[in-house]
Motif scaffolding. Sequence first.
Motif, short mmCIF file in Angstrom:
data_model
loop_
_atom_site.label_atom_id
_atom_site.label_comp_id
_atom_site.label_asym_id
_atom_site.label_seq_id
_atom_site.Cartn_x
_atom_site.Cartn_y
_atom_site.Cartn_z
N ARG A 122 0.81 -1.23 0.00
CA ARG A 122 0.00 0.00 0.00
C ARG A 122 0.84 1.27 0.00
O ARG A 122 0.43 2.27 -0.56
CB ARG A 122 -0.97 -0.01 1.18
N PHE A 123 2.02 1.27 0.62
CA PHE A 123 2.82 2.50 0.65
C PHE A 123 3.31 2.84 -0.75
O PHE A 123 3.36 4.01 -1.13
CB PHE A 123 4.00 2.36 1.60
N VAL A 129 -1.27 6.33 -6.66
CA VAL A 129 -2.73 6.33 -6.62
C VAL A 129 -3.15 6.54 -5.16
O VAL A 129 -3.35 5.58 -4.43
CB VAL A 129 -3.31 4.99 -7.15
N PRO A 130 -3.25 7.80 -4.72
CA PRO A 130 -3.62 8.02 -3.33
C PRO A 130 -5.09 7.69 -3.09
O PRO A 130 -5.89 7.69 -4.01
CB PRO A 130 -3.36 9.53 -3.13
N GLY A 140 -3.87 -6.38 -8.95
CA GLY A 140 -3.85 -7.00 -10.28
C GLY A 140 -4.28 -6.07 -11.40
O GLY A 140 -4.21 -6.44 -12.57
N ARG A 141 -4.71 -4.87 -11.04
CA ARG A 141 -5.22 -3.96 -12.08
C ARG A 141 -4.14 -3.01 -12.58
O ARG A 141 -3.24 -2.64 -11.83
CB ARG A 141 -6.36 -3.13 -11.53
N ALA A 142 -4.29 -2.61 -13.82
CA ALA A 142 -3.35 -1.66 -14.42
C ALA A 142 -4.02 -0.29 -14.47
O ALA A 142 -5.08 -0.13 -15.06
CB ALA A 142 -2.99 -2.13 -15.82
N ILE A 143 -3.39 0.67 -13.85
CA ILE A 143 -3.97 1.99 -13.69
C ILE A 143 -3.12 3.00 -14.47
O ILE A 143 -1.92 3.11 -14.22
CB ILE A 143 -3.99 2.37 -12.18
N PRO A 144 -3.71 3.71 -15.43
CA PRO A 144 -2.92 4.68 -16.18
C PRO A 144 -2.35 5.76 -15.27
O PRO A 144 -3.06 6.28 -14.40
CB PRO A 144 -3.94 5.30 -17.16
N TYR A 145 -1.07 6.08 -15.45
CA TYR A 145 -0.41 7.09 -14.61
C TYR A 145 0.66 7.78 -15.44
O TYR A 145 1.69 7.18 -15.75
CB TYR A 145 0.21 6.44 -13.37
#
Length: 208
Positions: A122-123, A129-130, A140-145
């Motif tokens: 989580r850190f 992704v706060p 397991g998910r891919a998050i655009p950043y």
Amino acid sequence: MPSLDELRAQITQCRLCDLSKARTQAVPGEGNPRAQVMLIGEGPGFYEDQRGRPFVGPAGHFLDELLGLAGFSRGDVFITNVVKCRPPGNRDPEPEELAACDGHLRAQIEVIQPNVIVTLGRFSLAKFVPGVRSMKEVHGRAIPYQGRLVVAMYHPAAALHQGGLRRVIEEDFRMLPMIVARKAPAGAVAEPAPAASPAAEQISLFAL
Ligand code: URA
């Protein structure tokens, strides 16, 4: 822009926070300087502090297995942590320690330019992704950043200690090649292996 070696030297000499007082040595990170995949853990533990290398204790051995499930070895990826010095007694890093080390991590990302960042715990996820309340929601998910993909994974140590999570993190790592292939420049990555399980179809890209 500094080189990776220059960043390494800066990190090993860093005195920006009190973690530097208790450390045996800083743990800058290691791996392929042109890695497409960068894995970011929480902070060095006992063994890492002794050896100056990331993920070399029990969680690290499990991480090696997980990388194998994704078809990677350590030489393919770059592994580092959000804090580069061991929090005493392996406690959670404090906000001011995370802030002090932030520049080191951002500089490493700038130099390596990975397409995919795998956050371990989580850190690490909170850096990108706060506000995620539960790993259960996002693992397991891919998050655009910022033009990259951040893939949220449980921390290998958590998965080692909570029996039920082991299969979950293994399954998430099996899906990693599909995500990497999606983000890779055309022709740079071989076609992903056929899906190892029905869960492959469930992997989704989403924006928070
Ligand atoms: N746990 C981490 O988060 N990082 C390490 O390097 C080792 C254990």
